[in-house]
Write a protein that holds these residues in place. Structure first.
Motif, short mmCIF file in Angstrom:
data_model
loop_
_atom_site.label_atom_id
_atom_site.label_comp_id
_atom_site.label_asym_id
_atom_site.label_seq_id
_atom_site.Cartn_x
_atom_site.Cartn_y
_atom_site.Cartn_z
N CYS A 1 0.94 -0.99 0.56
CA CYS A 1 -0.09 -0.12 0.03
C CYS A 1 1.03 1.23 -0.10
CB CYS A 1 -1.01 -0.13 1.21
SG CYS A 1 -2.24 -1.25 0.81
N ALA A 2 2.23 1.80 0.46
CA ALA A 2 2.95 2.61 0.72
C ALA A 2 3.79 3.23 -0.71
CB ALA A 2 3.67 1.55 2.13
N LEU A 3 3.89 1.85 -1.44
CA LEU A 3 4.63 1.55 -2.79
C LEU A 3 3.56 2.28 -3.41
CD1 LEU A 3 6.40 -1.81 -2.26
CD2 LEU A 3 7.52 0.89 -2.22
N ALA A 4 2.15 1.87 -3.86
CA ALA A 4 1.22 2.60 -4.51
C ALA A 4 0.67 3.92 -4.21
CB ALA A 4 -0.17 1.08 -4.10
N ALA A 5 0.24 3.75 -2.94
CA ALA A 5 0.56 5.68 -2.38
C ALA A 5 1.65 6.26 -3.31
CB ALA A 5 0.49 5.97 -1.23
N LEU A 6 2.70 6.37 -3.15
CA LEU A 6 4.31 6.73 -3.49
C LEU A 6 4.35 6.53 -5.66
CD1 LEU A 6 7.34 7.84 -2.83
CD2 LEU A 6 8.00 5.99 -2.85
N VAL A 7 3.97 6.06 -5.89
CA VAL A 7 3.44 6.01 -7.42
C VAL A 7 3.12 6.69 -7.09
CG1 VAL A 7 3.15 4.61 -9.58
CG2 VAL A 7 4.35 3.54 -7.20
N VAL A 8 1.50 6.47 -7.30
CA VAL A 8 0.75 7.47 -7.47
C VAL A 8 0.92 9.68 -7.15
CG1 VAL A 8 -1.79 8.73 -6.87
CG2 VAL A 8 -1.45 6.25 -6.91
N ILE A 9 1.33 9.39 -5.76
CA ILE A 9 2.13 10.93 -5.91
C ILE A 9 2.95 11.22 -6.86
CG2 ILE A 9 3.92 12.26 -4.23
CD1 ILE A 9 2.70 10.61 -1.87
N VAL A 10 3.67 10.96 -7.43
CA VAL A 10 4.81 10.70 -8.06
C VAL A 10 4.50 11.16 -9.31
CG1 VAL A 10 7.47 9.48 -9.36
CG2 VAL A 10 6.98 9.62 -7.78
N LEU A 11 3.47 10.34 -9.80
CA LEU A 11 2.57 10.32 -11.85
C LEU A 11 2.40 11.83 -11.39
CD1 LEU A 11 1.92 9.37 -13.94
CD2 LEU A 11 0.03 8.52 -12.27
#
Length: 312
Positions: free
Chosen positions: A284-294
């Motif tokens: 979940c943390a990695l998914a949130a980080l990807v969304v923020i970067v995108l």
């Protein structure tokens, strides 16, 4: 002159009468001593030191019932013992090699009533000096499809675990992992204990050996035949008679051992359920980080396009 003589004689007579009366009254006042009354009492007490033992014993015995003295002389346990030690037990086959292995840490919980009808709860660890009764135990039997281990402690206390080769289609297991395979599991616990042991049950009026065992058809500690079962999560197993067996850690293999050692272990469901929490949280943390970067990338690109339009 004669008159004066007569007066003096009269006064003298009065004085004589007064003196006579004063002397007669002195004995009356002197015969009543102020301390005459307590003196006989003091001499009586000092001259009779003997004590009637019959009266004293009767008095003491009559006082005893009125003073409430608890009948339980041994103090009741106020604290639970620490966690039990995990120790190894084995049953040997005809070749003197282990055919059944159990590494286990166990606590027993009892409810009992004392002579005053008060209910108490006692927690008791499986002692470190527990021994395996090799006569009462046996390796896996192809006829009965069972294997048994008897663990003996406190001379006449016996914990018997029975394992069976299970048909997975009819399995009702607490914490089963594998399905559709030949499996084993523990199908019964039989616990014999001395209910009159005052060291464990202070103040009890029970006597003799009591038997506690499973009252359901549940199967515990199941794994695939040829594997071992491993669990570090506690399992509370209720037995008859108000007895609970708290298995805090266990590693066992009742059949299919090779060279007398454990095979590869299958973890219990309670242990594996907790292992999924960390991977899910990390994902979940990695998914949130990807969304923020995108999102940051799209915002930056939109700003660059806006600047290009303004320059034109």
């Amino acid at each position: 002159m004669s008159h004066k003589i007569f007066v003096l004689l009269f006064i003298g007579a009065l004085l004589l009468i007064h003196v006579t009366n004063g002397q007669s009254t002195v004995p009356t006042t002197s015969t009543i001593p102020p301390a005459s009354t307590p003196v006989p009492t003091q001499t009586t007490d000092t001259t009779s030191p003997k004590i009637d033992t019959t009266t004293v014993s009767t008095t003491v015995s009559s006082i005893t019932p009125t003073t409430h003295i608890p009948p339980v002389t041994t103090p009741l346990p106020t604290q639970k013992p620490g966690p039990p030690n995990q120790r190894s037990y084995s049953v040997n086959g005809t070749d003197d090699k282990p055919c059944l292995l159990v590494d286990i840490a166990v606590q027993f919980q009892f409810n009992y009533t004392d002579k005053d009808n008060n209910t108490h709860e006692v927690t008791f660890n499986l002692p470190n000096n527990t021994q395996v009764d090799q006569i009462g135990s046996h390796c896996y039997d192809n006829t009965t499809k069972t294997a048994v281990i008897d663990m003996v402690f406190r001379t006449d206390w016996v914990l018997m675990l029975t394992f069976r080769n299970l048909n997975s289609s009819s399995l009702k297991d607490t914490g089963t992992m594998a399905t559709g395979k030949e499996m084993f599991g523990m199908t019964n616990i039989r616990f014999a204990y001395n209910s009159g042991d005052q060291k464990v049950f202070p103040g009890t009026q029970d006597t003799g050996i009591k038997i506690a065992q499973l009252e359901t058809n549940e199967t515990f500690f199941s794994a695939t035949v040829g594997k071992s079962y491993l669990c570090n999560s506690p399992a509370l197993i209720p037995l008859s008679g108000g007895v609970t067996v708290d298995v805090q850690k266990i590693h066992l293999q009742p059949m299919g051992l090779k060279n007398g050692v454990f095979s590869d272990a299958e973890d219990c469901k309670a242990d594996t359920d907790g292992n999924y929490i960390v991977p899910i949280a990390v994902g979940c943390a990695l998914a949130a980080l990807v969304v923020i970067v995108l999102v940051a990338y799209l915002i930056g690109r939109a700003r660059q396009k806006k600047r290009g339009y303004e320059q034109v």
